[in-house]
Design a protein around this motif. Sequence first.
Motif, PDB file in Angstrom:
ATOM      1  N   UNK A  90      -8.202  -4.237  -4.456  1.00 53.34           N
ATOM      2  CA  UNK A  90      -6.968  -4.366  -3.676  1.00 53.34           C
ATOM      3  C   UNK A  90      -6.041  -5.422  -4.265  1.00 53.34           C
ATOM      4  N   UNK A  91      -6.602  -6.445  -4.869  1.00 50.13           N
ATOM      5  CA  UNK A  91      -5.782  -7.512  -5.436  1.00 50.13           C
ATOM      6  C   UNK A  91      -5.079  -7.078  -6.710  1.00 50.13           C
ATOM      7  N   UNK A  92      -5.533  -6.017  -7.335  1.00 47.35           N
ATOM      8  CA  UNK A  92      -4.900  -5.558  -8.567  1.00 47.35           C
ATOM      9  C   UNK A  92      -3.832  -4.490  -8.314  1.00 47.35           C
ATOM     10  N   UNK A  93      -3.710  -4.041  -7.071  1.00 47.89           N
ATOM     11  CA  UNK A  93      -2.708  -3.025  -6.751  1.00 47.89           C
ATOM     12  C   UNK A  93      -1.313  -3.634  -6.828  1.00 47.89           C
ATOM     13  N   UNK A 150       2.437  -4.629  -5.803  1.00 50.37           N
ATOM     14  CA  UNK A 150       2.990  -5.120  -4.539  1.00 50.37           C
ATOM     15  C   UNK A 150       3.629  -3.996  -3.733  1.00 50.37           C
ATOM     16  N   UNK A 151       4.309  -3.067  -4.407  1.00 53.26           N
ATOM     17  CA  UNK A 151       4.954  -1.953  -3.705  1.00 53.26           C
ATOM     18  C   UNK A 151       3.931  -1.065  -3.022  1.00 53.26           C
ATOM     19  N   UNK A 152       2.847  -0.773  -3.712  1.00 53.41           N
ATOM     20  CA  UNK A 152       1.805   0.067  -3.119  1.00 53.41           C
ATOM     21  C   UNK A 152       1.200  -0.629  -1.914  1.00 53.41           C
ATOM     22  N   UNK A 153       0.892  -1.905  -2.030  1.00 51.21           N
ATOM     23  CA  UNK A 153       0.295  -2.658  -0.921  1.00 51.21           C
ATOM     24  C   UNK A 153       1.258  -2.730   0.255  1.00 51.21           C
ATOM     25  N   UNK A 154       2.544  -2.905  -0.033  1.00 49.39           N
ATOM     26  CA  UNK A 154       3.545  -2.949   1.037  1.00 49.39           C
ATOM     27  C   UNK A 154       3.575  -1.629   1.793  1.00 49.39           C
ATOM     28  N   UNK A 155       3.589  -0.512   1.069  1.00 50.16           N
ATOM     29  CA  UNK A 155       3.584   0.816   1.700  1.00 50.16           C
ATOM     30  C   UNK A 155       2.314   1.042   2.515  1.00 50.16           C
ATOM     31  N   UNK A 156       1.201   0.577   2.007  1.00 56.62           N
ATOM     32  CA  UNK A 156      -0.070   0.712   2.722  1.00 56.62           C
ATOM     33  C   UNK A 156      -0.031  -0.067   4.037  1.00 56.62           C
TER      34      UNK A 156
END
Length: 49
Positions: free
Chosen positions: A6-9, A11-17
């Motif tokens: 999860x830390x390597x994803x 920022x945009x993907x994590x924000x959408x998630x």
Amino acid sequence: MAYAGRFSQSDDYRREELIRIIEHSVEKLTLQELEALYYDMSTKNYIND
């Protein structure tokens, strides 16, 4: 190891998630819970009408 991924994803993907998780949770709230959330968010200036 999945947790570390999860830390390597991006920022945009994590924000959408996070938005998807929050939207799913908000859909389950009662009217009173939504009003309380709205009040809390507006007093903290997260919502500007």
